[in-house]
Enzyme design. Structure first.
Site: not given
Ligand code: GLN
Length: 442
Positions: A39, A114, A138
């Protein structure tokens, strides 16, 4: 596909799926033992690292994140940095300031977020571990939308050194792959205490052994609000688990309902302080007008290069920590977090894992996402957020497909440090489940 042909077709494959923000141009695998991707919020010496944000464009870190260093030491060749929501802020990877990855099962749909680009890479390339990061689901969300396995281990299991922080008390680095066995293999490589990261703990050893799951608890709160397709696939999966000799029991976990609001208070509180360091002076973009007063200079760079969601989270997170409001929001959310942990501990005393669908629906189309409000997208996380809030390990396994052939996933959650139960469950499940790979063409 051989490593060489993967490298030779990388450019073309990426132009179709947009999984990578930066990628290698080297087509020679040399003496690499495996290829991997990471990532784009994990720092890497040889590739631009932007965490999905325009404010970091041009940032070439002088060091590797510990996880990337450990993968390289084990013989891995880093082939690309995967596209993501800016700093991890999102559920569909559409909040990226850079490229938005396409779902390999349907290019008009999102990969989830994400870690969307990582799930896309894990689905598209054979034998390909991709490192993802989870703050509030995510890893499991995109793994579910792209039909691959994905684990977010116990908080503290893997060093966060070199991770561009979103929420420091929540962030964990994990692995996505189309092969269940890869999760065990590569978590073993990246896990363990690291002197450079004080939150990576002295930890119970991750022994390479089977820990069979004999009973799973399905929380009532985890099967509410599902789409018909997800509900049907999950019901079938429960039948399959019973056929495998696993006891399935429905339980109450009332705290799960409060996890999502508490998460968004805590995550934005932490995020808003983390983003304070991006002022157009130290990393990435530094093209503001230097004749301005310093606060005008910062505001100008930040206004131009942060996306809307990052700005929203700075405002939200600053508000929830303000004098006069922090008792009502921040402190309250911390109390809810304790209650969620207690709820998992209580249920996991009698069961080896907690199980629910990972996402309430399958990967949505980009035009439907554009009609969603920020709150709609936060609400979609109600199933993945609680385990992240509690710091317990959680793992997505693909468990079905909807009428359009889009993947459906379910998430097993185990007690702190009990990743082995999750690995064993995924490996046993893989033997019974007919995994579909997307038809890949470039
Ligand atoms: N959808 C969640 C957020 O927007 C999770 C994001 C994540 O785990 N980075 O915070």
């Amino acid at each position: 596909m051989s490593m060489r042909s993967t490298l030779e077709t990388l450019e073309r494959v990426n132009s179709k799926y947009l999984m990578f923000h930066a990628k290698t141009s080297d087509t020679d695998p040399g003496d690499a033992r495996f290829l991997f991707s990471a990532k784009d919020n994990l720092t890497s010496k040889d590739m631009e690292t932007c965490a999905g944000s325009r404010i970091l464009e041009g940032y070439f870190p002088p060091f590797d994140a510990t996880v990337i260093a450990r993968m390289r030491e084990a013989g891995g060749k880093l082939i690309g940095k995967t596209n993501m929501d800016e700093f991890g802020f999102g559920t569909f990877s559409t909040n990226s300031g850079l490229e938005v990855p396409r779902n390999p099962f349907d290019l008009e749909r999102a990969c989830g977020g994400s870690s969307g680009g990582s799930a896309c890479a894990a689905a598209v390339f054979e034998d390909h571990p991709s490192l993802g990061v989870s703050t509030g689901g995510s890893i499991c969300c995109p793994a579910s939308f792209c039909g691959v396995y994905g684990i977010a281990p116990t908080y503290g299991r893997v060093s966060r050194y070199g991770l561009i922080d979103y929420g420091n008390s929540l962030d964990k680095i994990g692995v996505l792959s189309s092969k269940a066995g890869d999760l065990r293999r590569y978590i073993n490589i990246i896990a363990g205490r690291d002197e450079k990261d004080p939150t990576s703990c002295v930890q119970p050893e991750l022994k390479d052994e089977r820990t069979p799951v004999r009973s799973v608890a399905v929380p009532k709160e985890g099967v509410e609000g599902l789409s018909k397709n997800v509900e049907a696939a999950f019901t079938n999966a429960l039948d399959e688990l019973r056929r495998m000799g696993i006891e399935v029991e429905t339980v109450d976990m009332p705290s799960l309902k409060y996890a999502m609001p508490a998460y968004y208070v805590l995550a934005t509180s932490e995020a808003s302080t983390n983003l304070a360091r991006y002022v157009g002076m130290r990393y990435g973009r530094q093209d503001g007008d230097l004749s301005l007063k310093f606060d005008d200079y910062f505001s100008d760079v930040r206004s131009r290069y942060f996306g809307d969601e990052a700005k929203r989270r700075i405002l939200l997170g600053t508000f929830t920590r303000m004098v006069g409001y922090s008792d009502r929001y921040y402190s309250k959310a911390r109390q809810v977090r304790e209650v969620v942990i207690d709820d998992y501990k209580r249920v996991l005393r009698d069961h080896d894992a907690v199980l629910a669908p990972t996402m309430p629906f399958t990967a949505p189309r980009f035009d439907d996402i554009s009609k969603m409000s920020a709150l709609d997208s936060y609400k979609a996380d109600y199933l993945t957020v609680p385990a992240n809030l509690a710091g317990v390990p959680h793992l997505n396994v693909p468990c079905g497909y909807d009428g359009d052939g889009m993947p459906i996933g379910m998430q097993f959650v185990a007690d702190h440090w009990n990743e082995n139960a999750l690995f064993t469950m995924a490996e046993d499940w893989e033997k019974e489940f007919d995994l579909r790979r997307p038809e890949v063409s470039a």
